[in-house]
Design a protein around this motif. Structure first.
Motif, PDB file in Angstrom:
ATOM      1  N   LEU A 158      -2.595   6.021   1.847  1.00 42.89           N
ATOM      2  CA  LEU A 158      -2.803   6.195   0.408  1.00 42.89           C
ATOM      3  C   LEU A 158      -3.961   5.341  -0.091  1.00 42.89           C
ATOM      4  CD1 LEU A 158       0.910   6.204  -0.828  1.00 42.89           C
ATOM      5  CD2 LEU A 158      -0.664   8.156  -0.801  1.00 42.89           C
ATOM      6  N   ARG A 159      -4.068   4.149   0.453  1.00 43.55           N
ATOM      7  CA  ARG A 159      -5.176   3.273   0.043  1.00 43.55           C
ATOM      8  C   ARG A 159      -6.522   3.876   0.437  1.00 43.55           C
ATOM      9  NH1 ARG A 159      -5.580  -2.038  -1.549  1.00 43.55           N
ATOM     10  NH2 ARG A 159      -7.497  -3.135  -0.996  1.00 43.55           N
ATOM     11  N   LEU A 160      -6.574   4.448   1.641  1.00 44.38           N
ATOM     12  CA  LEU A 160      -7.812   5.089   2.091  1.00 44.38           C
ATOM     13  C   LEU A 160      -8.146   6.285   1.211  1.00 44.38           C
ATOM     14  CD1 LEU A 160     -10.008   5.078   4.375  1.00 44.38           C
ATOM     15  CD2 LEU A 160      -8.616   6.824   5.472  1.00 44.38           C
ATOM     16  N   LEU A 161      -7.120   7.052   0.812  1.00 43.44           N
ATOM     17  CA  LEU A 161      -7.332   8.227  -0.032  1.00 43.44           C
ATOM     18  C   LEU A 161      -7.497   7.877  -1.509  1.00 43.44           C
ATOM     19  CD1 LEU A 161      -4.735  10.750   1.491  1.00 43.44           C
ATOM     20  CD2 LEU A 161      -7.171  10.545   2.007  1.00 43.44           C
ATOM     21  N   GLU A 162      -7.344   6.607  -1.837  1.00 47.79           N
ATOM     22  CA  GLU A 162      -7.450   6.118  -3.220  1.00 47.79           C
ATOM     23  C   GLU A 162      -6.419   6.786  -4.129  1.00 47.79           C
ATOM     24  OE1 GLU A 162     -11.455   5.852  -4.746  1.00 47.79           O
ATOM     25  OE2 GLU A 162     -12.284   5.615  -2.727  1.00 47.79           O
ATOM     26  N   ILE A 163      -5.186   6.855  -3.632  1.00 48.17           N
ATOM     27  CA  ILE A 163      -4.066   7.394  -4.409  1.00 48.17           C
ATOM     28  C   ILE A 163      -3.101   6.270  -4.745  1.00 48.17           C
ATOM     29  CG2 ILE A 163      -2.062   8.935  -4.373  1.00 48.17           C
ATOM     30  CD1 ILE A 163      -3.604  10.755  -2.480  1.00 48.17           C
ATOM     31  N   ASP A 164      -2.843   6.080  -6.028  1.00 47.36           N
ATOM     32  CA  ASP A 164      -1.824   5.137  -6.475  1.00 47.36           C
ATOM     33  C   ASP A 164      -0.590   5.951  -6.836  1.00 47.36           C
ATOM     34  OD1 ASP A 164      -0.179   3.269  -7.614  1.00 47.36           O
ATOM     35  OD2 ASP A 164      -1.567   2.665  -9.206  1.00 47.36           O
ATOM     36  N   CYS A 165       0.448   5.869  -6.011  1.00 48.84           N
ATOM     37  CA  CYS A 165       1.625   6.703  -6.230  1.00 48.84           C
ATOM     38  C   CYS A 165       2.536   6.156  -7.320  1.00 48.84           C
ATOM     39  CB  CYS A 165       2.402   6.881  -4.932  1.00 48.84           C
ATOM     40  SG  CYS A 165       3.243   5.405  -4.348  1.00 48.84           S
ATOM     41  N   GLY A 166       2.282   4.940  -7.782  1.00 45.55           N
ATOM     42  CA  GLY A 166       3.069   4.372  -8.865  1.00 45.55           C
ATOM     43  C   GLY A 166       4.353   3.695  -8.432  1.00 45.55           C
ATOM     44  N   LEU A 167       4.608   3.653  -7.133  1.00 40.96           N
ATOM     45  CA  LEU A 167       5.798   2.991  -6.597  1.00 40.96           C
ATOM     46  C   LEU A 167       5.387   1.910  -5.619  1.00 40.96           C
ATOM     47  CD1 LEU A 167       8.020   6.112  -5.748  1.00 40.96           C
ATOM     48  CD2 LEU A 167       8.309   4.583  -7.712  1.00 40.96           C
ATOM     49  N   THR A 168       6.081   0.786  -5.655  1.00 39.42           N
ATOM     50  CA  THR A 168       5.845  -0.231  -4.636  1.00 39.42           C
ATOM     51  C   THR A 168       6.466   0.236  -3.321  1.00 39.42           C
ATOM     52  OG1 THR A 168       7.906  -1.438  -5.020  1.00 39.42           O
ATOM     53  CG2 THR A 168       6.004  -2.023  -6.415  1.00 39.42           C
ATOM     54  N   ILE A 169       6.075  -0.383  -2.251  1.00 44.57           N
ATOM     55  CA  ILE A 169       6.632   0.006  -0.958  1.00 44.57           C
ATOM     56  C   ILE A 169       8.127  -0.276  -0.903  1.00 44.57           C
ATOM     57  CG2 ILE A 169       6.125  -2.192   0.183  1.00 44.57           C
ATOM     58  CD1 ILE A 169       5.413  -0.542   2.701  1.00 44.57           C
ATOM     59  N   ASN A 170       8.575  -1.332  -1.581  1.00 50.22           N
ATOM     60  CA  ASN A 170      10.014  -1.622  -1.637  1.00 50.22           C
ATOM     61  C   ASN A 170      10.770  -0.541  -2.399  1.00 50.22           C
ATOM     62  OD1 ASN A 170       9.744  -3.990  -0.163  1.00 50.22           O
ATOM     63  ND2 ASN A 170       9.579  -5.292  -1.977  1.00 50.22           N
ATOM     64  N   GLN A 171      10.187  -0.083  -3.501  1.00 46.42           N
ATOM     65  CA  GLN A 171      10.811   1.003  -4.251  1.00 46.42           C
ATOM     66  C   GLN A 171      10.861   2.280  -3.419  1.00 46.42           C
ATOM     67  OE1 GLN A 171       8.097   0.795  -7.620  1.00 46.42           O
ATOM     68  NE2 GLN A 171       9.714  -0.033  -8.947  1.00 46.42           N
ATOM     69  N   MET A 172       9.780   2.566  -2.710  1.00 47.98           N
ATOM     70  CA  MET A 172       9.742   3.756  -1.860  1.00 47.98           C
ATOM     71  C   MET A 172      10.803   3.677  -0.771  1.00 47.98           C
ATOM     72  SD  MET A 172       8.102   6.681  -1.450  1.00 47.98           S
ATOM     73  CE  MET A 172       6.467   6.469  -2.212  1.00 47.98           C
ATOM     74  N   GLU A 173      10.973   2.511  -0.201  1.00 47.11           N
ATOM     75  CA  GLU A 173      11.987   2.329   0.839  1.00 47.11           C
ATOM     76  C   GLU A 173      13.391   2.567   0.279  1.00 47.11           C
ATOM     77  OE1 GLU A 173      12.512  -0.743   4.511  1.00 47.11           O
ATOM     78  OE2 GLU A 173      12.232  -1.653   2.530  1.00 47.11           O
ATOM     79  N   SER A 174      13.654   2.021  -0.890  1.00 50.35           N
ATOM     80  CA  SER A 174      14.964   2.176  -1.520  1.00 50.35           C
ATOM     81  C   SER A 174      15.253   3.645  -1.839  1.00 50.35           C
ATOM     82  CB  SER A 174      15.025   1.333  -2.799  1.00 50.35           C
ATOM     83  OG  SER A 174      16.251   1.511  -3.465  1.00 50.35           O
ATOM     84  N   ILE A 175      14.269   4.350  -2.397  1.00 53.10           N
ATOM     85  CA  ILE A 175      14.451   5.765  -2.728  1.00 53.10           C
ATOM     86  C   ILE A 175      14.653   6.590  -1.458  1.00 53.10           C
ATOM     87  CG2 ILE A 175      13.328   7.800  -3.726  1.00 53.10           C
ATOM     88  CD1 ILE A 175      11.874   5.820  -5.629  1.00 53.10           C
ATOM     89  N   THR A 176      13.970   6.218  -0.393  1.00 50.82           N
ATOM     90  CA  THR A 176      14.110   6.932   0.878  1.00 50.82           C
ATOM     91  C   THR A 176      15.536   6.837   1.409  1.00 50.82           C
ATOM     92  OG1 THR A 176      11.782   6.505   1.427  1.00 50.82           O
ATOM     93  CG2 THR A 176      13.248   7.105   3.245  1.00 50.82           C
ATOM     94  N   ILE A 177      16.086   5.640   1.388  1.00 53.45           N
ATOM     95  CA  ILE A 177      17.465   5.447   1.847  1.00 53.45           C
ATOM     96  C   ILE A 177      18.431   6.226   0.970  1.00 53.45           C
ATOM     97  CG2 ILE A 177      19.296   3.763   2.218  1.00 53.45           C
ATOM     98  CD1 ILE A 177      17.018   3.648   4.259  1.00 53.45           C
ATOM     99  N   GLU A 178      18.174   6.228  -0.341  1.00 49.76           N
ATOM    100  CA  GLU A 178      19.031   6.975  -1.257  1.00 49.76           C
ATOM    101  C   GLU A 178      18.971   8.478  -0.961  1.00 49.76           C
ATOM    102  OE1 GLU A 178      19.823   7.505  -6.090  1.00 49.76           O
ATOM    103  OE2 GLU A 178      18.111   6.317  -5.375  1.00 49.76           O
ATOM    104  N   THR A 179      17.775   8.975  -0.672  1.00 50.64           N
ATOM    105  CA  THR A 179      17.613  10.394  -0.343  1.00 50.64           C
ATOM    106  C   THR A 179      18.380  10.748   0.922  1.00 50.64           C
ATOM    107  OG1 THR A 179      15.383  10.333  -1.317  1.00 50.64           O
ATOM    108  CG2 THR A 179      15.928  12.231   0.051  1.00 50.64           C
ATOM    109  N   LEU A 180      18.270   9.901   1.928  1.00 49.29           N
ATOM    110  CA  LEU A 180      18.999  10.137   3.178  1.00 49.29           C
ATOM    111  C   LEU A 180      20.505  10.127   2.932  1.00 49.29           C
ATOM    112  CD1 LEU A 180      19.043  10.450   6.280  1.00 49.29           C
ATOM    113  CD2 LEU A 180      18.973   7.941   6.420  1.00 49.29           C
ATOM    114  N   ASP A 181      20.980   9.142   2.181  1.00 51.84           N
ATOM    115  CA  ASP A 181      22.419   9.031   1.904  1.00 51.84           C
ATOM    116  C   ASP A 181      22.952  10.264   1.169  1.00 51.84           C
ATOM    117  OD1 ASP A 181      22.474   6.585   3.147  1.00 51.84           O
ATOM    118  OD2 ASP A 181      22.423   5.406   1.293  1.00 51.84           O
ATOM    119  N   LEU A 182      22.136  10.851   0.307  1.00 54.83           N
ATOM    120  CA  LEU A 182      22.564  12.046  -0.424  1.00 54.83           C
ATOM    121  C   LEU A 182      22.730  13.263   0.482  1.00 54.83           C
ATOM    122  CD1 LEU A 182      20.435  11.918  -3.710  1.00 54.83           C
ATOM    123  CD2 LEU A 182      22.938  11.859  -3.546  1.00 54.83           C
TER     124      LEU A 182
END
Length: 317
Positions: free
Chosen positions: A58-82
């Motif tokens: 994302l840094r190379l592509l100059e994209i700011d997704c608006g989420l920190t890596i910690n937030q992304m990790e937390s959402i990922t686990i939540e998605t898997l759990d669902l």
């Protein structure tokens, strides 16, 4: 109908409702970073490493997704759990991250809520990937060099994992014309072995393990795990330039990738590799991999292959 849920742009939606706009930069330019992680016993394997590579892309592509890596990790686990409860307990999962910069500016009037990055996290049962793959564990693969080369780093750094991968597709189409079951192993612009479409290559010669240096390849997480496990076994690993000549002299050749971990090559350029069966170094690494992840993923694939026809029939209903 699927009961799976997808994280899409800030919330969870049914899988069938996850839609990316026709005006998204991912469709217009292949302007999207992505990652594919798998679970072992429902535990994501090296998720943090995959996310670190995602954020580097994302840094190379100059994209700011608006989420920190910690937030992304937390959402990922939540998605898997669902999603885990939608399949049998022994079914492991693919976790896919897709992130683009979103719809393009000229089409802003279609989006009164404003333009923002597209963020999608979905889970898919690995029964389809591994069920189909099981015979390959037994037979091994036939590698051949297509005319399509990897893209030179001065045009697009291969270490970024993006959806701009037409060279992968062309390599696969060329390999298919060579033979139905051939896997394409691309050369880099200097004529050295680089990678296949979504996998890394290793060779063994005189009990020394070699793999292409990281100039023009995706630095695979499974590649890195294999290097670590090789060193734990007390074997030497060298990251260096490897040519067709060296590959033809190899005692063993094998490939690594997230879904299947590793698989041996029985042939290279229509010539038998070693005895055409898994070699001693590969067998040691396979055993080490299974111990490392706490799962016999080959046996798992065998089970999935038997259940796959009924699973697909039930899914289609």
């Amino acid at each position: 109908m699927s009961k799976r849920s997808v994280y899409f742009n800030g919330g969870f939606v049914p899988e069938s409702n996850a839609r990316i706009s026709i005006f998204d930069s991912s469709l217009m330019f292949g302007d999207m970073a992505f990652e594919m992680t798998r679970t072992f016993n429902h535990k994501p394997f090296r998720l943090r490493a995959h996310l670190e590579r995602l954020y580097a892309s994302l840094r190379l592509l100059e994209i700011d997704c608006g989420l920190t890596i910690n937030q992304m990790e937390s959402i990922t686990i939540e998605t898997l759990d669902l999603n885990t409860s939608t399949e049998a307990r022994d079914v492991d999962w693919q976790i896919m991250h897709n992130i683009s910069r979103g719809p393009l500016e000229p089409y802003r009037t279609v989006f009164p809520e404003g333009l923002r990055p597209t963020i999608c996290i979905n889970c898919w049962p690995l029964i389809t990937h591994l069920g189909d793959f099981f015979p390959t564990y037994k037979m091994g693969v036939h590698l051949a060099i297509p005319s399509q080369q990897t893209i030179p780093a001065q045009l697009m750094d291969a270490k970024a994992k993006t959806r701009s991968r037409m060279h992968y597709q062309l390599a696969q189409l060329q390999a298919k014309r060579m033979g139905e079951s051939i896997w394409p192993l691309m050369l880099d612009p200097d004529g050295f072995l680089s990678e296949g479409p979504g996998w890394n290559i290793f060779l063994v010669r005189n009990k020394i393990v070699y793999t292409p240096e990281g100039r023009n390849i995706l630095l695979g997480i499974s590649r890195d795990t294999t290097i670590q496990l090789t060193r734990k076994l007390g074997l030497s690993v060298k990251e260096t330039n490897i040519g067709r000549y060296e590959a033809l002299q190899a005692d063993e050749l094998f490939c690594t990738s997230t879904p299947y971990c590793l698989v041996h090559a029985r042939k290279f350029e229509n010539q038998t590799v070693g005895d055409g069966i898994p070699g001693p170094v590969f067998l040691k690494l396979m055993k080490a991999w299974k111990s490392h992840v706490g799962l016999d993923f080959v046996s798992q694939a065998r089970t999935y292959s038997k259940r796959l026809p009924l699973w697909e029939a039930a899914t289609a209903d």
